[in-house]
Motif scaffolding. Structure first.
Motif, PDB file in Angstrom:
ATOM      1  N   GLY A 148       0.805  -1.214   0.000  1.00  0.00           N
ATOM      2  CA  GLY A 148       0.000   0.000   0.000  1.00  0.00           C
ATOM      3  C   GLY A 148       0.833   1.256   0.000  1.00  0.00           C
ATOM      4  O   GLY A 148       2.051   1.222  -0.178  1.00  0.00           O
ATOM      5  N   ASP A 149       0.170   2.354   0.201  1.00  0.00           N
ATOM      6  CA  ASP A 149       0.820   3.651   0.272  1.00  0.00           C
ATOM      7  C   ASP A 149      -0.032   4.533   1.176  1.00  0.00           C
ATOM      8  O   ASP A 149      -1.214   4.274   1.390  1.00  0.00           O
ATOM      9  N   ILE A 150       0.592   5.568   1.709  1.00  0.00           N
ATOM     10  CA  ILE A 150      -0.107   6.517   2.566  1.00  0.00           C
ATOM     11  C   ILE A 150       0.402   7.898   2.194  1.00  0.00           C
ATOM     12  O   ILE A 150       1.603   8.146   2.158  1.00  0.00           O
ATOM     13  N   LEU A 151      -0.525   8.777   1.846  1.00  0.00           N
ATOM     14  CA  LEU A 151      -0.170  10.108   1.366  1.00  0.00           C
ATOM     15  C   LEU A 151      -0.797  11.194   2.232  1.00  0.00           C
ATOM     16  O   LEU A 151      -1.918  11.045   2.723  1.00  0.00           O
ATOM     17  N   PHE A 152      -0.061  12.286   2.373  1.00  0.00           N
ATOM     18  CA  PHE A 152      -0.556  13.456   3.087  1.00  0.00           C
ATOM     19  C   PHE A 152      -1.677  14.087   2.270  1.00  0.00           C
ATOM     20  O   PHE A 152      -1.549  14.282   1.068  1.00  0.00           O
ATOM     21  N   SER A 153      -2.773  14.415   2.926  1.00  0.00           N
ATOM     22  CA  SER A 153      -3.880  15.102   2.264  1.00  0.00           C
ATOM     23  C   SER A 153      -3.956  16.556   2.721  1.00  0.00           C
ATOM     24  O   SER A 153      -3.922  17.461   1.906  1.00  0.00           O
ATOM     25  N   ARG A 154      -4.041  16.771   4.061  1.00  0.00           N
ATOM     26  CA  ARG A 154      -4.094  18.146   4.561  1.00  0.00           C
ATOM     27  C   ARG A 154      -3.807  18.170   6.059  1.00  0.00           C
ATOM     28  O   ARG A 154      -3.862  17.142   6.726  1.00  0.00           O
ATOM     29  N   PHE A 155      -3.525  19.371   6.556  1.00  0.00           N
ATOM     30  CA  PHE A 155      -3.283  19.578   7.979  1.00  0.00           C
ATOM     31  C   PHE A 155      -4.090  20.781   8.419  1.00  0.00           C
ATOM     32  O   PHE A 155      -4.048  21.838   7.790  1.00  0.00           O
ATOM     33  N   ASP A 156      -4.842  20.618   9.495  1.00  0.00           N
ATOM     34  CA  ASP A 156      -5.613  21.710  10.073  1.00  0.00           C
ATOM     35  C   ASP A 156      -4.833  22.236  11.274  1.00  0.00           C
ATOM     36  O   ASP A 156      -4.810  21.604  12.343  1.00  0.00           O
ATOM     37  N   ALA A 157      -4.178  23.373  11.105  1.00  0.00           N
ATOM     38  CA  ALA A 157      -3.330  23.930  12.163  1.00  0.00           C
ATOM     39  C   ALA A 157      -4.140  24.312  13.400  1.00  0.00           C
ATOM     40  O   ALA A 157      -3.629  24.247  14.524  1.00  0.00           O
ATOM     41  N   ALA A 158      -5.396  24.676  13.225  1.00  0.00           N
ATOM     42  CA  ALA A 158      -6.223  25.091  14.364  1.00  0.00           C
ATOM     43  C   ALA A 158      -6.525  23.920  15.301  1.00  0.00           C
ATOM     44  O   ALA A 158      -6.569  24.089  16.522  1.00  0.00           O
ATOM     45  N   THR A 159      -6.727  22.721  14.747  1.00  0.00           N
ATOM     46  CA  THR A 159      -7.077  21.563  15.571  1.00  0.00           C
ATOM     47  C   THR A 159      -5.925  20.569  15.731  1.00  0.00           C
ATOM     48  O   THR A 159      -5.989  19.695  16.591  1.00  0.00           O
ATOM     49  N   GLY A 160      -4.916  20.669  14.873  1.00  0.00           N
ATOM     50  CA  GLY A 160      -3.801  19.728  14.914  1.00  0.00           C
ATOM     51  C   GLY A 160      -4.099  18.405  14.233  1.00  0.00           C
ATOM     52  O   GLY A 160      -3.353  17.436  14.379  1.00  0.00           O
ATOM     53  N   VAL A 161      -5.173  18.344  13.449  1.00  0.00           N
ATOM     54  CA  VAL A 161      -5.566  17.105  12.773  1.00  0.00           C
ATOM     55  C   VAL A 161      -4.852  16.986  11.426  1.00  0.00           C
ATOM     56  O   VAL A 161      -4.848  17.924  10.625  1.00  0.00           O
TER      57      VAL A 161
ATOM     58  N   ARG B 287      -4.133  14.516  16.216  1.00  0.00           N
ATOM     59  CA  ARG B 287      -4.909  13.365  15.766  1.00  0.00           C
ATOM     60  C   ARG B 287      -4.655  13.135  14.279  1.00  0.00           C
ATOM     61  O   ARG B 287      -4.306  14.043  13.554  1.00  0.00           O
ATOM     62  N   VAL B 288      -4.856  11.887  13.832  1.00  0.00           N
ATOM     63  CA  VAL B 288      -4.740  11.546  12.427  1.00  0.00           C
ATOM     64  C   VAL B 288      -6.075  10.956  11.977  1.00  0.00           C
ATOM     65  O   VAL B 288      -6.650  10.127  12.673  1.00  0.00           O
ATOM     66  N   GLU B 289      -6.550  11.419  10.834  1.00  0.00           N
ATOM     67  CA  GLU B 289      -7.805  10.918  10.255  1.00  0.00           C
ATOM     68  C   GLU B 289      -7.532  10.451   8.825  1.00  0.00           C
ATOM     69  O   GLU B 289      -6.620  10.932   8.173  1.00  0.00           O
ATOM     70  N   GLN B 290      -8.370   9.551   8.359  1.00  0.00           N
ATOM     71  CA  GLN B 290      -8.238   9.029   7.008  1.00  0.00           C
ATOM     72  C   GLN B 290      -9.233   9.719   6.084  1.00  0.00           C
ATOM     73  O   GLN B 290     -10.409   9.827   6.410  1.00  0.00           O
ATOM     74  N   THR B 291      -8.747  10.176   4.920  1.00  0.00           N
ATOM     75  CA  THR B 291      -9.650  10.722   3.909  1.00  0.00           C
ATOM     76  C   THR B 291     -10.184   9.545   3.103  1.00  0.00           C
ATOM     77  O   THR B 291      -9.538   8.515   2.988  1.00  0.00           O
ATOM     78  N   LEU B 292     -11.345   9.707   2.571  1.00  0.00           N
ATOM     79  CA  LEU B 292     -11.938   8.640   1.757  1.00  0.00           C
ATOM     80  C   LEU B 292     -11.855   8.963   0.305  1.00  0.00           C
ATOM     81  O   LEU B 292     -11.681   9.997  -0.150  1.00  0.00           O
TER      82      LEU B 292
END
Length: 189
Positions: free
Chosen positions: A135-148, A184-189
């Motif tokens: 597999g692979d895992i790619l950066f999608s975005r970072f929310d600086a206000a929440t740290g997600v 926190r880390v979340e997964q984009t769909l």
């Protein structure tokens, strides 16, 4: 040509190693037959009954199948398609076949530095380990206000029963350890 296969943590995905470069740099995820029209090899694999997903990594291909299908019936035609492709000399892509990498969204100042640290950790510590599982895992975005941090899991990792555990126990813990701004880390769909 000898093509090796490896099981992945996702029982519905098998990793195929043709013993040569597939993408070289980057990766490409095909979620359906329409996506696969960009690649003759991906289109050929999607033509096999039961195939649900195709992913090209640097030196491997992962293929997903329907849960009700047995690998014993799907594996041989996939091996034949891969072998035929690489022995024919046909290009991997028809037209625009660029590899996909991290999202290059616009970040400024301190946030840009945090995002650079996140991407560096992903590239040097996390992506190589995930690639071993097909597999692979790619950066999608970072929310600086929440740290997600939002990440996109692809290939064998997409839809894998253990992907949530991988994100929480592995990726999230590592990012939080090295980049304290990450909460926190979340997964984009």
């Amino acid at each position: 040509m000898f093509i090796q296969t490896e099981a992945t943590p996702n029982p519905e995905v098998l990793k195929f190693l043709p013993g040569r470069e597939v993408m070289g740099e980057g990766s490409r995820d095909f979620r359906d037959a329409d996506d696969a029209s960009a690649s003759p090899l991906a289109a050929e694999i999607f033509a096999i009954p039961g195939v649900t997903r195709v992913f090209f990594g640097p030196d491997f291909i992962t293929v997903g199948k329907l849960p009700g299908r047995d690998w014993a019936h799907v594996k041989a035609p996939i091996l034949a398609a891969i072998m035929d492709h690489f022995t024919s000399g046909v290009a991997l892509f028809a037209g625009d076949g660029e590899a996909v990498g991290h999202d290059e969204g616009a970040y400024e100042g301190e946030t840009a530095q945090i995002v650079a640290e996140i991407k560096d950790l992903l590239d040097t510590r996390i992506r190589p380990a995930v690639a071993q599982d097909g597999g692979d895992i790619l950066f999608s975005r970072f929310d600086a206000a929440t740290g997600v941090v939002w990440l996109n899991m692809r290939g064998a990792c997409s839809g894998c029963p253990s992907s949530t555990a991988t994100l929480r126990a592995g990726v999230e813990n590592m990012l939080k350890h090295y980049v304290p701004e990450v909460t926190r880390v979340e997964q984009t769909l």
